[in-house]
Each structure stands twice: as C-alpha cells, then as structure tokens.
Scaffold this active site. Sequence first.
Site, PDB file in Angstrom:
ATOM      1  N   TYR A 481      70.646 143.697 115.108  1.00 19.63           N
ATOM      2  CA  TYR A 481      71.170 145.066 115.034  1.00 19.63           C
ATOM      3  C   TYR A 481      71.899 145.519 116.294  1.00 19.63           C
ATOM      4  O   TYR A 481      71.808 146.682 116.677  1.00 19.63           O
ATOM      5  CB  TYR A 481      70.036 146.060 114.693  1.00 19.63           C
ATOM      6  CG  TYR A 481      69.029 145.508 113.717  1.00 19.63           C
ATOM      7  CD1 TYR A 481      69.414 145.093 112.443  1.00 19.63           C
ATOM      8  CD2 TYR A 481      67.691 145.359 114.071  1.00 19.63           C
ATOM      9  CE1 TYR A 481      68.499 144.554 111.550  1.00 19.63           C
ATOM     10  CE2 TYR A 481      66.758 144.826 113.188  1.00 19.63           C
ATOM     11  CZ  TYR A 481      67.175 144.426 111.924  1.00 19.63           C
ATOM     12  OH  TYR A 481      66.261 143.898 111.050  1.00 19.63           O
ATOM     13  N   HIS A 482      72.659 144.606 116.902  1.00 20.93           N
ATOM     14  CA  HIS A 482      73.389 144.947 118.124  1.00 20.93           C
ATOM     15  C   HIS A 482      74.881 144.619 118.015  1.00 20.93           C
ATOM     16  O   HIS A 482      75.443 143.981 118.911  1.00 20.93           O
ATOM     17  CB  HIS A 482      72.790 144.203 119.322  1.00 20.93           C
ATOM     18  CG  HIS A 482      71.347 144.473 119.554  1.00 20.93           C
ATOM     19  ND1 HIS A 482      70.516 143.590 120.212  1.00 20.93           N
ATOM     20  CD2 HIS A 482      70.559 145.535 119.228  1.00 20.93           C
ATOM     21  CE1 HIS A 482      69.297 144.089 120.268  1.00 20.93           C
ATOM     22  NE2 HIS A 482      69.298 145.273 119.673  1.00 20.93           N
ATOM     23  N   PRO A 483      75.586 145.049 116.959  1.00 19.33           N
ATOM     24  CA  PRO A 483      77.019 144.732 116.845  1.00 19.33           C
ATOM     25  C   PRO A 483      77.842 145.531 117.857  1.00 19.33           C
ATOM     26  O   PRO A 483      77.613 146.728 118.046  1.00 19.33           O
ATOM     27  CB  PRO A 483      77.356 145.132 115.412  1.00 19.33           C
ATOM     28  CG  PRO A 483      76.388 146.231 115.096  1.00 19.33           C
ATOM     29  CD  PRO A 483      75.111 145.854 115.813  1.00 19.33           C
TER      30      PRO A 483
END
Length: 544
Positions: A481-483
């Site tokens: 969840y770190h785009p």
Amino acid sequence: MNNTNNTTTAASRDAEYDYIVIGGGSAGSVLAGRLTEDPSLSLCLLEAGGGGNSWMVNTPVGAVVIMPTKMNNWALETVPQAGLNGRKGYQPRGKCLGGSSATNAMAYIRGNRKDYDQWAALGNTGWSYDEVLPYFKKAENNERIHNEFHGQGGPLNVSELRTDNPLQQTYLAAAREVGYPLNDDFNGAEQEGLGIYQVTQINGERCSAAKGYLFPHMDKRPNLHVEINALAQRIIFENGRAVGVEFKQNGVKKTIRATREVIVSAGAFQSPQLLMVSGIGDRAELEAQGIPVIHHLPGVGKNLHDHPDFVFGYKSNNTQDSFGLSVGGSFRVLGQIQQYRKNHTGMISSNFAECGGFLKTKPSLDIPNVQLHFVIALVDNHARTMHLGHGISCHVCLLNPRSRGTVKLSGPTMDDPLLIDPNFLGDPADVEDMVDGFKMTKKLMDANAFKDTITKDLFTADVKTDDDIRAVLRARVDTVYHPVGSCKMGTDEMAVVSPTLKVYGVAGLRVIDASIMPAVVNGNTNAPTIMIAEKAVDMIRAGL
C-alpha cells in the site's frame, strides 16, 4: 462561504476561491488546514468520498472492515502482473476525508535520511533530509520521544500502542534470539532494527490527517469550504493557465474557479489520471483517447512503483492475544469492546501491524532494504480470504525496488477504469532481494520464541530451496500500500513537477501528494506525504 461536515450544495456554478484542492486525503487535509490559517484567502477542498469521521475510521480495528470492501475504499486493482504469474493485484486506497490515513495501519514511519538526500542529489533543491526534517517535526506531536528528531505540538498525534499485547514481547524475544538488532525509534538516529511501531493515534483513536488538520476548523473558518462526494472531472485551462475545476456531485456537474492555483492531491493513481483527462500528459496517449492536448508532458503516469510485499501466515493456539474466528475469540472481543469503550485500550485499539522494523539483507548495505510488519492476526489476500481459528502474520517488503510501472487511461474520463501497472518483480534483482528478505523473515518466525504460539505454517511449510522461494513469491507477493512516483518531482525530461511542485508547461497548477516522490522512501509513505504537504504550504506562502 458556508462550511460543512456533510454533502453540501453551497458551491454554485462558477463559485470562486483563491485555491482549489482536489483530494481530501493526507496531503489535501494538510493543505486545506494550513492554507486557511490565513483568513484573507479562500479555499475549496473537493473530496470524492465521504466525511471520514465514522466509528469505522476512528476505531483502529475498523480498518479490517474497510480493507476488503468498498467502504471508504476505492478498492482498485492492477492489470495482470507478468512478475506475479499474471495475477491482478489489489490496491485499496482511502476514499473519504483523510484518504489513506483514514484506512491505513497507522505506523508512523518517515523513511531513511538517505532517501531525501537522494532526492536532493537528483536536482530537487530543498528536499534533503536536513531540509525536510523541520516539516516532519512541525507536523508531529510525539507523546513519548522528545529530542532533536521529533516534534511536539503539531496536528498529527504520534503515540505508543495501547494494547499491551504479550505478542509484542514474543516478537522482540525472537529478534534477540536470532541476533537481529532492536530499535525503539525508527525515525531517530538509526533506522535499522526491529521493535514496536509508534502509531498515529490520539487517546487510542485513529488520528488521520483530516482529524489532525481539517476537522477542528471546518465549522470555524468561513474561508474553508469542503465538498464531499465531489469527484473532479477535469481541470479547466484558459490561455495555458489552470483556472478552475469541473466536478460531479450527486450526479450533478458543477464548476468552480480558482484565482490563484489549482492543487491536485488525488494520490498516486488519480492525480496522473486527472492530469491526463484534462490534457496534460504524453501526446500520443492522450490523442489515442480523443483528449485535446493542453501540454505534452510524457512523464505523467510513468515511474509508478511500490514496495512489493510477501506475507507469512501462521495458525496459532493463542486465542487470548491474536484475532481470529472462534467462539472463544468472539466472547473475548465482546469483552475487549467494553474495555475500549471504557478507556480506549486493549485489542480494539490495535493497528494489527503492532511490530516490525528494518533489516539489511547484506551487511555491506548502507541502509536497510527490507521492512517487516508483524500482525496479530492471520492475513491472507488483504483480509479478503478468511480462515477459521486464530493466527499471526509477518509481512516482508522490499524497500528500494528497481521495477517501475505506469498509470494509463482506458478512456477519456475519470469514470473510465484506470490501467494500473506497478510492474511488481519486473526487475530480476528485486526477486533476488526478496529471496534474501524471505529468508531473514523466515529465520525470525522459526525462532524458539514462537514455538508456543505457532501451530501451523500455512503458506511456506514446503518451501525449501531458492527456487521454491521464487515460486511462492511470484504466487503471493502484492502491494503493501505504498504507491508513489507517477507525477515525479525532478528536473529531467520525464519529470512532471518542479522542486516547488509546479506542473511543467502550464501555470497555476501544482501536484502535492505521494505521486511526486521521485523514488519511494524506505518505509511507510503516510508521514512523508504529510511532510510534503507541510513543506508545500511554506513554498506557496513564499510565492515559490
């Protein structure tokens, strides 16, 4: 202007503001809260989702409801990933005021000093660690740590977990047993080591960016106007300048105008999408969708990347301290709910990923290259696949992936599905680093300290060789969840924004969110996104 915590019809066609901020997430909440400290200017914040102030957001364990559903969640997916055996990945993103800070695991992590020094070395003047540290501190109110690395009095409250879960000590004992260093402040002088995460909570409740920066002012500042359920459709340009935004609210299209700037803070996926549907992007790609080109900017939607992540999952006989599906566990949760209502402590205040840390897969590395998240529940397929009984999990993600992907349009409007391609494990070196990270994490979870907790290894019991590891990685890796990176800051031909976050080639337009990161930081991305917005406010005020 009227303020509201709910959907409003106050924004009439062609209402005018000094600033329009598109996206009420982590960055947008900061921008709206900080810029309207000046009563002489007006600002309208457009958020596509809801109010972000429900029990589901405020109660930490509510995230388990949000993650696998479309409640406060865009619930996006990737295109089939060649590096993941053709699987589509899942991309949950917050859809409410506070954005992903209203849905995440609340770990307060800034990244590594060298991340920001690298940004500066790429030509991004003003973004070295020493230059961004004051903005981390300005944002922060750290309850425990009072030193030169931390701030007090900021809107973002940072606290210790209030769960007192014994599994934390089991995790630390395992780390000691296998010889991994311990660390009680991942944002201090040294990042390496394992420990217990500090979290963005206040009094056992989630402290989203909206709770810290926005909600205290929404009914008190006449210059702050907030529109929820308002999906931006396009940026309006006149003579090469951004002058307004068309948005859709409850099925009705509306237009508002900005006299100073339009600021895009819609995140790593929708910020490039909005630029492209508005005519800013690669000329050939825009023309293929029938979009009139305002400015050819080929870097829009490129450089997308994320931390690839693998999750170890275990069955456990510890029904007291782990979450799970059981009769006894259900009765225990009922008791925990009563405890939480009384004093906001216990398991209901858990962020699930209570422990973790940073390791080097090779001693020769300058900085850690993998991060762990130890979870007091069994996590499978982003909580979308459930298992009877209780369990624990441990994530391992690659912090500095080489693989780069794209965000592309499938059609000319914001309603058309995005083509999201992080290109996970596209670079063979990422696979080999993940193999090393897998081995280090497996060593930790195989420690004797866990022998009385773990009853069954669900996903890796038969993994023996490096080829077995590569196979299970390709079968199970996905996002943590770190785009970032799809509107990257820089001075090269593929940069989208300048070091002052202004979009190249047009006037009156900035992008301020995680999409501007030229390279993802060594850690969770929420605190850095808040820092980016804090720094941007000072640049805007200075006329930069």
